[in-house]
Design an enzyme around this catalytic site. Structure first.
Site, mmCIF file in Angstrom:
data_model
loop_
_atom_site.group_PDB
_atom_site.id
_atom_site.type_symbol
_atom_site.label_atom_id
_atom_site.label_comp_id
_atom_site.label_asym_id
_atom_site.label_seq_id
_atom_site.Cartn_x
_atom_site.Cartn_y
_atom_site.Cartn_z
ATOM 1 N N ASN A 1 45.023 38.616 43.018
ATOM 2 C CA ASN A 1 43.788 38.684 43.814
ATOM 3 C C ASN A 1 44.022 37.833 45.062
ATOM 4 O OD1 ASN A 1 41.239 38.585 44.878
ATOM 5 N ND2 ASN A 1 40.361 37.335 43.232
ATOM 6 N N LYS B 1 42.179 37.462 47.558
ATOM 7 C CA LYS B 1 40.918 36.928 48.122
ATOM 8 C C LYS B 1 40.919 37.104 49.645
ATOM 9 C CE LYS B 1 40.715 33.703 44.308
ATOM 10 N NZ LYS B 1 40.028 32.598 43.708
ATOM 11 N N HIS C 1 33.787 39.484 40.088
ATOM 12 C CA HIS C 1 34.542 38.234 40.197
ATOM 13 C C HIS C 1 33.555 37.076 40.318
ATOM 14 C CE1 HIS C 1 37.116 35.086 41.815
ATOM 15 N NE2 HIS C 1 38.111 35.739 41.241
ATOM 16 N N GLU D 1 33.423 34.638 42.195
ATOM 17 C CA GLU D 1 32.998 34.318 43.567
ATOM 18 C C GLU D 1 31.939 35.307 44.045
ATOM 19 O OE1 GLU D 1 37.036 34.117 44.970
ATOM 20 O OE2 GLU D 1 37.246 32.374 43.663
ATOM 21 N N GLU E 1 37.695 34.836 32.998
ATOM 22 C CA GLU E 1 38.015 33.817 33.987
ATOM 23 C C GLU E 1 37.000 32.683 33.907
ATOM 24 O OE1 GLU E 1 40.521 35.516 37.363
ATOM 25 O OE2 GLU E 1 38.454 35.906 37.894
ATOM 26 N N GLY F 1 40.962 28.410 40.811
ATOM 27 C CA GLY F 1 41.309 27.720 42.054
ATOM 28 C C GLY F 1 41.217 26.206 41.951
ATOM 29 N N SER G 1 43.800 29.524 37.529
ATOM 30 C CA SER G 1 44.958 28.649 37.764
ATOM 31 C C SER G 1 46.187 29.045 36.934
ATOM 32 C CB SER G 1 44.582 27.178 37.550
ATOM 33 O OG SER G 1 43.548 26.809 38.461
ATOM 34 N N GLY H 1 45.075 34.285 41.322
ATOM 35 C CA GLY H 1 44.660 34.053 42.698
ATOM 36 C C GLY H 1 45.771 33.370 43.479
ATOM 37 N N GLY H 2 45.684 32.037 43.582
ATOM 38 C CA GLY H 2 46.609 31.264 44.423
ATOM 39 C C GLY H 2 48.083 31.602 44.227
HETATM 40 C C1 PEP Z 1 41.068 34.503 40.685
HETATM 41 O O1 PEP Z 1 40.847 34.560 41.878
HETATM 42 O O2 PEP Z 1 40.663 35.421 39.978
HETATM 43 C C2 PEP Z 1 41.806 33.361 40.153
HETATM 44 C C3 PEP Z 1 42.020 33.313 38.872
HETATM 45 O O3 PEP Z 1 42.236 32.408 41.047
HETATM 46 P P1 PEP Z 1 43.304 31.216 40.749
HETATM 47 O O4 PEP Z 1 44.474 31.854 40.042
HETATM 48 O O5 PEP Z 1 43.671 30.688 42.106
HETATM 49 O O6 PEP Z 1 42.612 30.226 39.891
#
Ligand code: PEP
Length: 251
Positions: free
Chosen positions: A9, A11, A95, A97, A167, A173, A213, A234-235
């Site tokens: 993702n 983002k 999601h 967010e 999640e 994040g 994460s 994500g990251g």
């Molecule tokens: C996400 O955006 O769904 C996510 C899990 O981000 P991160 O891996 O950065 O925690």
């Protein structure tokens, strides 16, 4: 057996040049991998250029959101067909967010799930509790309600199009990953819920990703759990080395 599924993702990150470079790098790094389903969910404006960069790869494309209507006066929104037109197979829905920053409700997310399935996209439906909900021992209640409301009215035949992503919001994040046991506990609970809502054979076929994460250093431990079928990343999906290392670990 459920085939592992790892989705990135991106983002609201990258620019035109770095998006294409990341996609091309992943395509090259993962050209031999066929035992894991891989997707990248990029910002809308880069979907077309990323689709081109991925055209000879095994990597699928996804949107990060969509609206449930097919078209019309919905300024700033994007439809299922529009995502399909630019080669998307998947769409992330609900999601955290979108839920907690943009205020999306379970009812809205449910309409999007229906629209995505009817329009031919494969939804990745995200669920997860806030830190205060976990600390208040409400994880099961919150996640159960999000799964039930998100899938309301989705038939047994159609639910097979859905991937669920657990999640925990406090892990997204933040660098704080759920422990492997915490992830497995909620994933097993979700699979039990899917058994109640549908049946055991359907629950056994639905993939449940973990997100929060996830990174190269914790991929093997998270994926060793029987009910963790993949990752929503994500990251760590923004770097060729990290994301490809995670996928190769699983492969
Ligand atoms: C996400 O955006 O769904 C996510 C899990 O981000 P991160 O891996 O950065 O925690």
């Amino acid at each position: 057996m459920r085939k592992p599924f790892i989705a990135g993702n991106w983002k609201m990150n990258m620019d035109g040049e770095s998006a294409v470079a990341l996609a091309a790098g992943l395509g090259a790094a993962l050209s031999e991998v066929d035992t894991v389903d891989v997707a990248v969910c990029t910002p809308y404006v880069y979907l077309q250029s990323v689709a081109k960069a991925l055209s000879s790869s095994n990597i699928a494309l996804g949107g990060q959101n969509m609206y449930f209507e097919q078209g019309g006066a919905f300024t700033g929104e994007i439809s299922c067909q529009m995502l399909k037109d630019v080669c998307c197979s998947y769409v992330i829905l609900g999601h955290s967010e979108r839920r907690h920053v943009m205020g999306e409700t379970d009812e809205l997310i449910n309409k999007k799930v229906h629209a995505a399935i009817s329009g031919g996209l494969l939804p990745i439906l995200c669920v997860g509790e806030l830190l205060e909900e976990r600390e208040g021992d409400k994880t099961t209640e919150v996640v159960t309600s999000q799964v039930k409301k998100g899938l309301e009215g989705v038939t047994a035949e159609k639910v097979l199009a859905v991937t669920l992503a657990y999640e925990p919001v406090w892990a997204i994040g933040t660098g704080k990953t759920a422990t492997s046991d915490q992830a497995q506990e909620v994933h097993a609970m979700i699979r039990g819920l899917l058994t109640e809502m549908y049946d055991a054979s359907i629950a056994e076929q639905i993939r449940i990703q973990y997100g929060g994460s996830a990174k190269p250093g914790n991929t093997a431990e998270l994926m060793a759990n029987p009910d963790v079928d993949g990752l929503l990343v994500g990251g760590a999906s923004l770097k060729v080395e990290d994301f490809s290392a995670m996928i190769k670990t699983v492969a």
